[in-house]
Design a protein around this motif. Structure first.
Motif, mmCIF file in Angstrom:
data_model
loop_
_atom_site.group_PDB
_atom_site.id
_atom_site.type_symbol
_atom_site.label_atom_id
_atom_site.label_comp_id
_atom_site.label_asym_id
_atom_site.label_seq_id
_atom_site.Cartn_x
_atom_site.Cartn_y
_atom_site.Cartn_z
ATOM 1 N N PRO A 42 21.234 19.442 15.095
ATOM 2 C CA PRO A 42 22.538 19.298 15.749
ATOM 3 C C PRO A 42 22.516 19.679 17.215
ATOM 4 C CG PRO A 42 22.500 21.277 14.390
ATOM 5 C CD PRO A 42 21.218 20.557 14.135
ATOM 6 N N ASP A 43 21.637 20.605 17.608
ATOM 7 C CA ASP A 43 21.644 21.120 18.981
ATOM 8 C C ASP A 43 20.379 20.670 19.704
ATOM 9 O OD1 ASP A 43 21.863 22.442 21.348
ATOM 10 O OD2 ASP A 43 21.780 24.469 20.508
ATOM 11 N N PRO A 44 20.497 19.744 20.663
ATOM 12 C CA PRO A 44 19.304 19.255 21.365
ATOM 13 C C PRO A 44 18.715 20.266 22.335
ATOM 14 C CG PRO A 44 21.263 18.332 22.362
ATOM 15 C CD PRO A 44 21.727 19.089 21.152
ATOM 16 N N CYS A 45 19.416 21.394 22.561
ATOM 17 C CA CYS A 45 18.896 22.420 23.471
ATOM 18 C C CYS A 45 18.115 23.493 22.712
ATOM 19 C CB CYS A 45 20.048 23.067 24.258
ATOM 20 S SG CYS A 45 20.888 21.910 25.355
ATOM 21 N N ASP A 46 18.030 23.350 21.410
ATOM 22 C CA ASP A 46 17.323 24.329 20.595
ATOM 23 C C ASP A 46 15.832 23.999 20.591
ATOM 24 O OD1 ASP A 46 16.871 26.433 18.942
ATOM 25 O OD2 ASP A 46 18.200 25.769 17.327
ATOM 26 N N TRP A 47 15.072 24.781 19.822
ATOM 27 C CA TRP A 47 13.631 24.561 19.710
ATOM 28 C C TRP A 47 13.354 23.215 19.024
ATOM 29 C CZ3 TRP A 47 10.691 27.996 22.226
ATOM 30 C CH2 TRP A 47 11.241 29.249 22.509
ATOM 31 N N LEU A 48 12.422 22.495 19.591
ATOM 32 C CA LEU A 48 12.026 21.202 19.037
ATOM 33 C C LEU A 48 10.502 21.117 19.001
ATOM 34 C CD1 LEU A 48 14.629 18.858 20.736
ATOM 35 C CD2 LEU A 48 14.516 19.446 18.315
ATOM 36 N N PRO A 49 9.938 20.181 18.218
ATOM 37 C CA PRO A 49 8.480 20.119 18.058
ATOM 38 C C PRO A 49 7.751 19.804 19.362
ATOM 39 C CG PRO A 49 9.598 18.826 16.368
ATOM 40 C CD PRO A 49 10.631 19.200 17.378
ATOM 41 N N VAL A 50 6.483 20.211 19.400
ATOM 42 C CA VAL A 50 5.617 19.886 20.527
ATOM 43 C C VAL A 50 5.122 18.454 20.431
ATOM 44 C CG1 VAL A 50 3.385 20.403 21.603
ATOM 45 C CG2 VAL A 50 4.886 22.270 20.845
#
Length: 815
Positions: A42-50
């Motif tokens: 839901p939050d694109p500013c959160d942690w995301l994959p490398v």
């Protein structure tokens, strides 16, 4: 997806990049699974994959047929609805999803719509992502207002950059300290370790630190961030260990990475490299093969690894630590790897050719040396290079000889059938007293196989089409002067029409040859119209090959209208030959006996004519006795059969020709003379003699003929020489065309009997490439899988098998 899975096994682990769903039977590769993760966050500013797809992966997928040419966005309804939200946060979410799908341009367009009034975290991510795509300089680490995820990711980006800031890793570690004791803290620590392993000026973490961090991350498949971080760390540790020659740790880390990403081709390729460095050649082969099947961007590198293992004298960066003696070349592995390499993405052809050229010394003296010679000839320029199997048979495409192949790689006789037939049209050669072109016939299935071979290589070529109108209009097909003649064929004299008909038959267009020629209902008025009718019957005979067609009335109609003009003499003899072959198909010895009786007199009259040279008389005599040998073959008269064979084979051995034209005609007669003698000796139970003859045929007379190698394989197999049979079948398979599907299947059968189920599976897969609707190779693949004999690849090959067009036609598994 149903119509995509059978085209390329890579569609299965990459499915999220195609329609943002996962295959129910095959876990996606982690790089594709990351797209599913981004869609759900839901939050694109959160942690995301490398992990993200390589920049050109979608282009490669389009060329492989896994995406439509226009590459429309295909996503579930909920995702499509969310993509309509165009506030700053919604644009960032959409941009990150586009990046995860490999749609870099779409992502950049969305990012540039985010304005300066966006919240600090959103704008900081915007700047970082644009910089990672090379659209602007890397921004400094943002302020605290941007949030920890983007600050830490930016610091790591600086540490990885070519102009790395010495303080970047220190900054990243300082920021990660705030996450101590948290799950994300372990993820951050793993990412920092991975970057440190790649930085040449930084102290390298020891192996125990890597192991401890990977252990802390766990292997929970539902925790993608942890698996993503662990995979990043383990892959970096593997490369660092290989660079430091710690092959044991490299193999350990690569194997652990594979547990996290069992269908990832890049991970599989890394494991193969580590296994090869550790001296585990069999495991390396297995992993390279799986990477070939499940990867696109990784395919060429995996095939290069297979070539190095199959031809171990090739340059090998990993040969040092293993020591020991150099194993012999593995022909089965070699032929399969070269076949896949030559059929890989044509847009990357320069890379493929470089792989072959670099391994030229290692491949010299092997069955694949011709592929190296071709690669050297076409690499500059690459554009427009025909695949090797089609370049061999270029005259069947545009009636021109190959201008790039070494003569030893060109069929010595077959290509001259269309070339000489073309010359006969242009020069209006009269066929009354000499052989104006080779008699070797082009099978009705030839063009279908040629078109299928072009498809295997992804080569768009109207000249290779099985459709006559496509070939006729193709710029790389029918020459303009032939096209013009065919456009006005009804205005041409009978001889010119007959010569054009013979040319079309030589090219494999037998139905069109019949269409432009007068049939049996048109009276014969002169030698030219007789030759035209004979050409019509010949085309009909070729069209009905394999069927017991009733052509006897047509032969009688023609023969009964032949007059006393000496120009009829050759047509009389040839009619008795072709009528005999037709009667032999129908197993009618009485009919053959009748034709033999009249033909004997016709042959004597023809060969006695002063207009007929000694050479042409000998060729016709050899042809006639070869055809008449069907009578004692069917009646069981072994003495007469031997006497006939002595005539046709003895003459064929003695007659060699005296110029370019006659030497080709002599070779054209010698080949079927020996071929028929092989069948005769086999029928007489003289298998050793038959095998010696077929070996002479394959190794000396025409080593470019797959049919001969197939016959050699069959005879060797019957003699109990399974290794020799395999070698022969692989020679035929390497040639790829014609008989590609049969050659690969037969090689697979012998591999299977010799206990090489892995190589058998590769042969069956390659057979299916030539024959997508083939039931038999598909059944063998299915049975190997159900017996547990295929390597573990995360279920990709099994799912691909089940997606083949012929799957529903398979009989039940017999166990």
């Amino acid at each position: 997806m149903a119509d995509l899975t059978w085209r390329d096994p890579a569609a299965l682990p990459l499915r999220p990049l195609i329609d943002l769903t996962a295959d129910p039977t095959v876990p996606p590769s982690l790089v594709a699974e990351a797209a599913l993760f981004c869609a759900d966050r839901p939050d694109p500013c959160d942690w995301l994959p490398v992990h993200a797809p390589p920049a050109d992966l979608r282009r490669t997928m389009r060329r492989a047929g896994l995406l439509d040419a226009t590459d429309p966005l295909v996503v579930p309804p909920g995702v499509a609805e969310r993509l309509t939200i165009d506030d700053h946060t919604g644009l960032l979410w959409a941009a990150r999803l586009m990046r995860a799908l490999g749609r870099r341009e779409d992502a950049v367009t969305l990012l540039r719509r985010i304005g300066g009034d966006a919240p600090p975290p959103v704008y900081a991510w915007r700047d970082l992502l644009l910089a990672e795509d090379g659209r602007q300089p890397l921004p400094p680490v943002p302020s605290e207002a941007a949030g920890l995820p983007v600050r830490l990711t930016t610091a790591l980006a600086h540490a990885r950059s070519a102009v790395a800031d010495g303080q970047a890793l220190t900054t990243a570690e300082s920021l990660a300290a705030a996450l101590a004791g948290d799950r994300i803290g372990v993820v951050a620590r793993a990412r920092i370790l991975a970057v440190r392993l790649r930085c040449p000026d930084e102290p390298v973490p020891d192996a125990d630190t890597v192991r401890a961090t990977a252990r802390d991350l766990g292997t929970d498949r539902t925790d993608l961030l942890a698996r993503d971080a662990a995979l990043t760390l383990l892959r970096a540790a593997t490369r660092a260990a290989l660079d430091g020659t710690d092959v044991g740790s490299a193999y350990e880390f690569a194997s652990a990475a594979l547990d996290l990403d069992p269908t990832g081709a890049a991970t599989r390729l890394l494991v193969a490299d580590a296994a090869r460095a550790a001296g585990d050649r069999e495991s390396a082969r297995t992993h390279y093969r799986v990477a070939v099947r499940t990867g696109l961007a990784e395919r060429t590198a995996a095939l290069a690894g297979l070539l190095d293992l199959a031809a171990p004298t090739a340059p090998d960066a990993y040969s040092g630590p293993t020591g020991g003696s150099t194993p012999a070349a593995d022909t089965g592995e070699l032929v399969g790897a070269v076949a896949d390499l030559l059929a890989t993405d044509r847009r990357a052809e320069r890379d493929r050719l470089a792989v072959l050229v670099a391994r030229g010394p290692a491949l010299e003296g092997t069955v694949c040396a011709d592929a190296v010679r071709w690669a050297v000839a076409v690499r500059d320029p690459v554009a427009g290079a025909r695949p090797l199997p089609l370049e061999r048979y270029r005259p069947f495409l545009d009636l021109s000889p190959s201008g790039v192949l070494d003569p030893v790689d060109t069929p010595p006789v077959a290509i001259h059938t269309p070339l000489m037939s073309y010359a006969a049209v242009l020069e209006r050669r009269e066929p009354w007293f000499r052989e104006i072109h080779p008699q070797r016939a082009t099978a009705a299935m030839f063009r279908d196989e040629m078109q299928a071979t072009a498809a295997v290589y992804g080569y768009a070529c109207g000249g290779a089409s099985a459709d006559y109108r496509t070939w006729l209009a193709a710029p790389d097909g029918c020459p303009p002067e032939v096209r013009d003649r065919l456009a006005n064929v009804s205005d041409l004299p009978p001889l010119d029409r007959a010569l054009l008909g013979r040319l079309l038959s030589a090219l494999g267009f037998h139905a069109e040859a019949k269409r432009i020629l007068p049939g049996p209902d048109v009276p014969v008025r002169d030698p030219e119209s007789a030759y035209a009718l004979a050409s019509w019957i010949f085309a009909e005979q070729m069209l009905t090959t394999g069927h017991a067609a009733e052509l006897e009335p047509h032969f009688r109609t023609l023969y009964d209208q032949l007059g006393d003009d000496v120009r009829y003499a050759r047509t009389r003899v040839v009619t008795t030959i072709n009528a005999t072959v037709n009667a032999a198909r129908r197993r009618e010895p009485d009919t053959i006996a009748r034709w033999r009786k009249v033909g004997e007199e016709d042959l004597a009259r023809y060969t006695a004519l002063p207009e007929v040279s000694e050479f042409d008389a000998a060729i016709m005599t050899s042809r006639w006795f070869r055809a008449m040998g069907f009578l004692p073959f069917l009646t069981g008269d072994r003495d007469l059969l031997r006497a006939d064979m002595d005539r046709w084979l003895g003459i064929a051995r003695e007659v060699t020709g005296h110029d370019g034209h006659t030497r080709i005609i002599a070779a054209d007669n010698y080949f079927p003379a020996v071929e028929t003698a092989v069948r005769t000796h086999t029928h007489l139970g003289e298998h050793d003699t038959a095998l010696a003859l077929v070996d002479e045929l394959a190794q000396r007379i025409d080593p470019i003929d797959p049919k001969t190698w197939l016959t050699a394989g069959e005879l060797r197999y019957q003699a109990g020489d399974h290794d020799g049979a395999l070698e022969a079948y692989l020679r035929a398979a390497h040639l790829q065309f014609p008989y590609g599907r049969i050659s690969w299947f037969n090689a697979g059968q012998v591999h299977e009997q010799l206990g090489r189920a892995d190589l058998a599976a590769e042969c069956y897969r390659l057979s299916l490439a030539h024959w997508p609707t083939g039931v038999t190779p598909l059944r063998r693949l299915r049975d190997l899988h159900l017996r547990g004999l295929l390597p573990d690849d995360g279920g990709a090959l099994a799912a691909w098998i089940a997606g083949q067009p012929a799957w529903s036609q398979l009989p039940a598994f017999a166990g």
